[in-house]
Motif scaffolding. Structure first.
Motif, mmCIF file in Angstrom:
data_model
loop_
_atom_site.group_PDB
_atom_site.id
_atom_site.type_symbol
_atom_site.label_atom_id
_atom_site.label_comp_id
_atom_site.label_asym_id
_atom_site.label_seq_id
_atom_site.Cartn_x
_atom_site.Cartn_y
_atom_site.Cartn_z
ATOM 1 N N THR A 124 33.115 37.389 46.096
ATOM 2 C CA THR A 124 32.603 38.087 44.855
ATOM 3 C C THR A 124 32.360 39.564 45.024
ATOM 4 O OG1 THR A 124 30.804 36.335 44.838
ATOM 5 C CG2 THR A 124 30.328 38.367 43.386
ATOM 6 N N ALA A 125 32.389 40.247 46.109
ATOM 7 C CA ALA A 125 32.687 41.754 46.227
ATOM 8 C C ALA A 125 34.054 41.852 45.807
ATOM 9 C CB ALA A 125 32.192 42.150 47.586
ATOM 10 N N LEU A 126 35.021 41.166 46.690
ATOM 11 C CA LEU A 126 36.415 41.469 46.365
ATOM 12 C C LEU A 126 36.774 41.442 45.010
ATOM 13 C CD1 LEU A 126 37.923 39.469 49.314
ATOM 14 C CD2 LEU A 126 38.669 41.761 48.652
ATOM 15 N N GLY B 208 37.615 45.961 42.302
ATOM 16 C CA GLY B 208 38.984 46.401 41.668
ATOM 17 C C GLY B 208 39.999 47.065 42.415
ATOM 18 N N LEU B 209 39.834 46.479 43.713
ATOM 19 C CA LEU B 209 40.894 46.910 44.569
ATOM 20 C C LEU B 209 41.804 45.437 44.813
ATOM 21 C CD1 LEU B 209 38.580 48.463 47.229
ATOM 22 C CD2 LEU B 209 40.194 49.862 45.676
ATOM 23 N N PRO B 210 42.820 45.828 45.357
ATOM 24 C CA PRO B 210 43.887 44.696 45.645
ATOM 25 C C PRO B 210 43.281 43.607 46.607
ATOM 26 C CG PRO B 210 45.035 46.781 46.326
ATOM 27 C CD PRO B 210 43.634 46.994 46.094
ATOM 28 N N VAL B 211 43.465 42.228 45.792
ATOM 29 C CA VAL B 211 42.819 41.094 46.708
ATOM 30 C C VAL B 211 43.881 40.018 47.069
ATOM 31 C CG1 VAL B 211 40.596 41.593 45.259
ATOM 32 C CG2 VAL B 211 42.427 40.053 44.244
ATOM 33 N N ASP B 212 45.022 40.498 46.793
ATOM 34 C CA ASP B 212 46.281 39.416 47.251
ATOM 35 C C ASP B 212 46.138 39.264 48.663
ATOM 36 O OD1 ASP B 212 47.107 42.107 47.443
ATOM 37 O OD2 ASP B 212 49.070 41.387 47.265
ATOM 38 N N ARG B 213 45.632 40.359 49.492
ATOM 39 C CA ARG B 213 45.681 40.064 50.806
ATOM 40 C C ARG B 213 44.411 40.899 51.373
ATOM 41 N NH1 ARG B 213 50.163 42.536 53.861
ATOM 42 N NH2 ARG B 213 49.660 41.339 55.748
ATOM 43 N N PHE B 214 43.736 40.411 52.270
ATOM 44 C CA PHE B 214 42.485 40.874 52.715
ATOM 45 C C PHE B 214 42.001 40.552 54.031
ATOM 46 C CE2 PHE B 214 40.636 37.131 50.580
ATOM 47 C CZ PHE B 214 39.672 37.008 51.309
ATOM 48 N N CYS B 215 41.040 41.201 54.627
ATOM 49 C CA CYS B 215 40.356 40.707 55.945
ATOM 50 C C CYS B 215 38.988 40.969 56.133
ATOM 51 C CB CYS B 215 41.150 41.301 56.951
ATOM 52 S SG CYS B 215 41.467 42.978 57.236
ATOM 53 N N GLU C 264 24.646 46.195 41.438
ATOM 54 C CA GLU C 264 25.229 47.524 41.297
ATOM 55 C C GLU C 264 26.612 47.387 42.062
ATOM 56 O OE1 GLU C 264 24.463 52.384 41.533
ATOM 57 O OE2 GLU C 264 23.120 50.861 42.634
ATOM 58 N N VAL C 265 27.624 47.975 41.402
ATOM 59 C CA VAL C 265 28.872 48.251 42.136
ATOM 60 C C VAL C 265 29.335 49.468 41.994
ATOM 61 C CG1 VAL C 265 31.446 47.514 42.193
ATOM 62 C CG2 VAL C 265 29.690 45.844 41.624
ATOM 63 N N ARG C 266 29.267 50.401 43.146
ATOM 64 C CA ARG C 266 29.670 51.696 42.869
ATOM 65 C C ARG C 266 31.141 51.676 43.802
ATOM 66 N NH1 ARG C 266 25.610 55.836 41.237
ATOM 67 N NH2 ARG C 266 26.780 57.775 41.652
ATOM 68 N N GLU D 193 39.897 50.060 50.457
ATOM 69 C CA GLU D 193 41.363 49.869 50.367
ATOM 70 C C GLU D 193 42.150 49.942 51.442
ATOM 71 O OE1 GLU D 193 44.362 51.892 46.976
ATOM 72 O OE2 GLU D 193 43.088 53.169 48.102
ATOM 73 N N GLY D 194 43.069 48.980 51.712
ATOM 74 C CA GLY D 194 43.969 49.218 52.906
ATOM 75 C C GLY D 194 44.623 50.325 53.112
ATOM 76 N N ALA D 195 45.438 50.673 54.372
ATOM 77 C CA ALA D 195 46.110 51.929 54.513
ATOM 78 C C ALA D 195 47.382 51.887 53.489
ATOM 79 C CB ALA D 195 46.449 51.992 55.838
ATOM 80 N N PRO D 196 47.689 52.917 52.983
ATOM 81 C CA PRO D 196 48.762 53.078 51.944
ATOM 82 C C PRO D 196 50.214 53.183 52.779
ATOM 83 C CG PRO D 196 47.825 55.200 52.231
ATOM 84 C CD PRO D 196 47.113 54.265 52.908
ATOM 85 N N GLU D 197 51.052 52.607 52.173
ATOM 86 C CA GLU D 197 52.336 52.474 52.845
ATOM 87 C C GLU D 197 52.873 53.966 52.675
ATOM 88 O OE1 GLU D 197 54.875 49.235 52.092
ATOM 89 O OE2 GLU D 197 53.566 47.945 51.786
ATOM 90 N N LYS D 198 53.524 54.445 53.776
ATOM 91 C CA LYS D 198 54.278 55.685 53.701
ATOM 92 C C LYS D 198 55.580 55.648 54.358
ATOM 93 C CE LYS D 198 49.694 58.179 54.363
ATOM 94 N NZ LYS D 198 48.906 59.202 55.285
ATOM 95 N N GLY D 199 56.377 56.463 53.632
ATOM 96 C CA GLY D 199 57.868 56.657 54.078
ATOM 97 C C GLY D 199 57.884 57.676 55.248
#
Length: 282
Positions: free
Chosen positions: A120-122, A126-133, A197-199, A223-229
């Protein structure tokens, strides 16, 4: 004939979310094992059912001792229903030991799917939900909490945590320190209840908000760590990654080599960044 263990999801807030099969299982089970028998009584009254079977408590304090007893009931042919205070059993709640013991004795284990604070929280974050842990509850001690967060500092999947309201301020502050104050997150409070409430915001912003005090049951989505080049990773970030690995127990030489590989830069670049930071610190 061997019996069946049924794991039943219960509402995380709104009683109307109870799955239809829950009432049937509560009424028909030979044994109902409940995390809190008083909350079970309120649940059955709200659903208009009366368990015909024996009701026993099954919580963290007696889980180890009661598991063998319930397994014997199952082997003897009983249908045992396991319910926790809210959500699905085994997910940061009692249940894993009983499931493992039942499987070892070839007992059939099934479930009545129900509400889950994690999913429910996922969905609301509003964050990516295709992969989570799911990381459950963090340690209460500050040092252990920071250590656990550093283990997943580079995790690219969305992270989900449970937290007590009185520790939320400290947890969000620790997350901002390890993940960065701008990392996006959502604090989901009292899901499906009257004061839901969702903050949403950066971890630094959310930590400042939580410092004023928060009540209710809390689920935090980060949110997961961003990919960086390679070209995006500056000296400060390289030094931070080396420091995280050193604090986790790695020697500096190995930490520098590992960071160079994951960042896609020569070891000399990482080494020079570490030396420069050390010199700047005096």
């Amino acid at each position: 004939m061997i019996g069946t263990l049924v794991l039943a999801g219960t509402p995380i807030g709104d009683i109307a979310d109870a799955p239809p099969r829950l009432a049937e299982e509560l009424a028909g089970a030979d044994v109902v094992a409940a995390e809190d028998t008083r909350r079970l009584r309120r649940l059955t009254q709200a659903l208009g059912v009366s368990p015909k079977g024996r009701v026993v408590s099954y919580f963290e304090g007696n889980e180890s001792a009661r598991t063998p007893e319930l397994v014997e009931e199952l082997v003897g042919g009983a249908r045992v229903l396991l319910v926790t205070d809210a959500g699905m059993p085994s997910v940061s709640d009692p249940g894993y030991r009983l499931v493992a013991a039942a499987v070892e004795r070839d007992v059939r284990v099934t479930a009545v799917p129900g509400p889950s604070a994690v999913l429910t929280a996922l969905a609301l974050s509003g964050l990516p939900v295709d992969r989570f842990c799911f990381e459950g509850f963090l340690p209460r001690k500050a040092g252990e909490r920071l250590g656990r967060l550093r283990e997943v500092a580079e995790e690219r999947r969305t992270l989900v945590y449970f937290e007590a309201p009185h520790r939320l301020d400290d947890t969000l502050s620790a997350m901002a320190e390890v993940f960065g104050a701008e990392r996006r997150a959502a604090v989901c409070r009292e899901l499906t209840k009257t004061y839901e409430e969702v903050r949403r915001g950066g971890l630094g912003e959310l930590a400042a908000w939580a410092a004023e005090g928060v009540r209710g049951e809390i689920t935090v989505v980060v949110e997961g760590a961003p990919e960086k080049g390679p070209e995006e990773i500056g000296p400060e970030e390289l030094v931070r990654r080396v420091r995280v690995r050193e604090e986790a127990g790695e020697r500096r030489k190995e930490a520098i080599a590992a960071v160079a590989v994951e960042a896609g830069v020569p070891k000399r670049v990482v080494f020079d960044a570490v030396v420069a930071a050390k010199n700047a610190a005096g």
